[in-house]
Design an enzyme around this catalytic site. Sequence first.
Site, mmCIF file in Angstrom:
data_model
loop_
_atom_site.group_PDB
_atom_site.id
_atom_site.type_symbol
_atom_site.label_atom_id
_atom_site.label_comp_id
_atom_site.label_asym_id
_atom_site.label_seq_id
_atom_site.Cartn_x
_atom_site.Cartn_y
_atom_site.Cartn_z
ATOM 1 N N THR A 1 0.996 -1.255 0.038
ATOM 2 C CA THR A 1 -0.046 0.110 0.056
ATOM 3 C C THR A 1 0.824 1.231 -0.129
ATOM 4 O O THR A 1 2.174 1.091 0.147
ATOM 5 C CB THR A 1 -1.048 -0.080 1.128
ATOM 6 N N ASP A 2 0.222 2.381 -0.301
ATOM 7 C CA ASP A 2 0.695 3.605 -0.505
ATOM 8 C C ASP A 2 0.312 4.496 0.927
ATOM 9 O O ASP A 2 -0.298 3.932 1.971
ATOM 10 C CB ASP A 2 0.569 4.453 -1.686
ATOM 11 N N LEU A 3 0.842 5.717 1.104
ATOM 12 C CA LEU A 3 0.359 6.394 1.959
ATOM 13 C C LEU A 3 -0.908 6.639 2.645
ATOM 14 O O LEU A 3 -1.341 6.568 3.620
ATOM 15 C CB LEU A 3 1.185 7.814 2.087
#
Length: 128
Positions: free
Chosen positions: A14-16
Site C-alpha cells: 500500500t501507499d501512504l
Amino acid sequence: MSHRFPIRVYYEDTDLAGIVYYANYLKFIERARSEWVRELGIDQVQMKADGLVFAVRRVEADYLLPANYDDELSVETTMEPGSGARLVVKQDVMRGDTLLFSAIVTIICMTTEGAVARLPAVIRRPIH
C-alpha cells in the site's frame, strides 16, 4: 481456459493513503501468470537453460477501484487468441465479485540472445 490465484494485500503493498500502490497490480498479475504457467507444466528454469525466456511485450491496464490493506483478492488469468510466437492473456484482479483492475498482457517467447522464438508447444496447444 482460466486460472485463479489468491492474493492478500499486505502493508508493504500500500501507499501512504492505505490503498494498493498502482505498480503493485503488475506484480500481482505477474505472480498469477507465473503460477498459471507452472500449472501448465512449463518449467521456466529449464526453459531458460534451453535458451528461451518469456518477455512482456505490452500491457494495457485499467485501474477501476482501489484495493486496501488486508483485502483478499484474486487474479483471474484467461488466455485470449494469440499466435505461435505471441501469447495474449486477460488478467482481472477481483475483490469478491468486484472488478478492481483489468489488464491485457501480450507475452512473447525469445531466445536468451533476444531473438523472437516460437512459444513452447504446451502453451500453444490451448490457443488452437
